[in-house]
Design an enzyme around this catalytic site. Structure first.
Site, short mmCIF file in Angstrom:
data_model
loop_
_atom_site.label_atom_id
_atom_site.label_comp_id
_atom_site.label_asym_id
_atom_site.label_seq_id
_atom_site.Cartn_x
_atom_site.Cartn_y
_atom_site.Cartn_z
N ASP A 102 8.81 -7.09 -6.74
CA ASP A 102 9.67 -8.27 -6.82
C ASP A 102 9.32 -9.20 -5.66
OD1 ASP A 102 10.86 -7.24 -4.55
OD2 ASP A 102 12.66 -6.57 -5.56
N GLY A 118 13.35 -12.24 -3.29
CA GLY A 118 14.38 -13.26 -3.41
C GLY A 118 15.78 -12.69 -3.49
N ASP A 168 14.43 -2.73 -15.11
CA ASP A 168 14.37 -1.86 -13.93
C ASP A 168 15.74 -1.78 -13.29
OD1 ASP A 168 14.44 -3.37 -10.97
OD2 ASP A 168 14.14 -4.70 -12.69
N CYS A 220 17.87 17.59 -23.13
CA CYS A 220 16.90 17.06 -22.17
C CYS A 220 15.75 18.04 -21.95
CB CYS A 220 17.59 16.74 -20.84
SG CYS A 220 16.50 15.95 -19.64
N CYS A 266 13.65 17.79 -19.23
CA CYS A 266 13.15 17.61 -17.86
C CYS A 266 13.06 18.93 -17.10
CB CYS A 266 14.03 16.60 -17.09
SG CYS A 266 15.57 17.29 -16.44
N CYS A 299 16.55 20.45 -16.21
CA CYS A 299 17.28 21.08 -17.31
C CYS A 299 16.60 22.36 -17.81
CB CYS A 299 17.46 20.08 -18.45
SG CYS A 299 18.65 18.77 -18.04
N HIS A 341 16.23 14.37 -13.26
CA HIS A 341 16.92 14.37 -14.55
C HIS A 341 17.30 12.96 -15.01
CE1 HIS A 341 19.68 15.21 -17.81
NE2 HIS A 341 20.53 14.40 -17.19
#
Length: 377
Positions: A96, A99, A270, A308, A310, A313, A339
């Protein structure tokens, strides 16, 4: 001239207008719509690059120009070979412009046509960022996608204040484009402002399109306004943006806002939300938020989310994660961060599939009902 960033449209959901596409960058392709984890200080908090790539399946991450300008400094990062080498991340990076952070300083900053003079939140030292300096910093960082330096209006703001701010952002965008030299390796996106006034958003889009940026972002929403206002400006602005270039909605990371963004035709979002709530002991799950710190999970030996896939998990229980959080072991935050980030990247995997099947509206209804959202709010 060859562009660093290009967009390939693959499919439009015939029932909603949501887009399925690919953003091509110097460090690889990004399947869209996409959620992008935020690595403010050149790291997504508590995560290694390997975890982000191999466990979270992040395609792109963000870094923050303002914070990296203050420390360790863009000159040092350039000496290290740029952000990719500095942080050992070989996929795309978006920076970014700084700003939003500068304008969040309130009384600590002074806006002029030339740029923004501000005092560092670290040591109070006087600093200055102009559109030209922002581009100099971002080019030194070496990100694939750079954002133009803009002014983000607080909510609420008057029409006159918002109009003046939007027009300054447009003038600054022109200066950023003029200062941007590394066109082959870095793409510069313009940021649409205009607060919550539809005519100002229209003017901002029109003026920025004339500058022919390789991508465009919607800034200045999701800043504390009611969801109805967020949706009104999102939908109005997104439909005005070019179809042949990436569309980025800044600062959005809750599951409902991500789905609504995709429905509006947005490609990229984002937010720090998933890692921030992880640090406070909260998990996103397919059935809604779970505050793992709560005593009710002391003897809960089930996984965070049965749906999930991941690392967390697959291997750990709510009881164990709650224990880690209560004794302030960093592993608890790390497991929740993995997660939550994977929950959102997997959600967007599903969103892309539903767009291809022309069914994102149906999926929204199904997801909202299970997660505990209402369609209207």
């Amino acid at each position: 001239m060859e562009q660093a960033i290009t967009y390939e449209l693959l499919h439009i959901d015939r029932n909603s207008g949501a887009r399925r596409g690919i953003v091509h960058t110097p460090h690889g392709d990004i399947q869209t719509p996409i959620f992008m984890p935020v690595g403010t200080q050149a790291t997504v908090k508590a995560m290694t690059p390997e975890e982000l790539s191999d466990e979270v399946y992040a395609q792109i991450i963000l870094a923050n120009t303002y914070h990296l300008f203050l420390r360790p400094g863009h000159i040092l990062i350039k000496e290290a070979g740029g952000l990719h080498k500095f942080m050992n991340w070989n996929k795309p990076i978006l920076t970014d412009s700084g700003g939003f952070q500068v304008f969040s300083l309130g009384a600590l900053r002074k806006i002029t046509e030339e740029g923004v003079e501000f005092r560092s939140h670290l040591d109070g030292s006087k600093q200055f960022i102009s559109p030209e300096i922002a581009i100099e910093i971002e080019e030194a960082l070496g990100s694939d996608i750079m954002m133009a330096f803009d002014e983000c209006c607080p909510y609420p703001s008057s029409y006159e204040y918002t109009k003046n701010s939007m027009e300054r952002t447009t003038r600054w965008a022109a200066r950023c484009k003029k200062a941007h030299k590394n066109l082959i390796n870095q793409g510069l996106f313009g940021i649409i402002q205009g607060g919550f006034f539809e005519d100002l958003r229209e003017k901002s889009v029109k003026d920025l399109i004339e500058m022919d940026f390789p991508g465009y972002a919607i800034g200045g929403i999701s800043v504390g306004e009611p969801k109805t206002e967020f949706l009104r400006i999102l939908r109005h602005t997104a439909k005005l943006m070019p179809e042949n270039k990436p569309r980025y909605l800044m600062g959005v990371g809750s599951p409902d806002y991500l789905i609504e963004a995709a429905l509006a035709g947005i490609d990229m979002c984002d937010c720090v939300l998933p890692t921030r709530i992880a640090r406070h002991g909260t998990a996103m799950t397919s059935c809604g938020k779970v505050v793992v710190r709560n005593a009710t999970f002391e003897r809960d030996f089930t996984t965070l989310d049965e749906e999930c896939d991941c690392y967390t998990c697959k291997n750990y229980t709510k009881a164990y994660i709650r224990h880690l959080l209560n004794v302030k072991e960093i592993l608890g935050v790390r497991l929740l961060s993995i997660h939550n980030l994977r929950f959102l990247t997997k959600l967007m995997d599903r969103v892309r599939i539903e767009i291809e099947n022309d069914n994102l509206i149906g999926f929204r209804e199904e997801f909202y009902k299970k997660y505990g959202y209402s369609i209207g709010g």
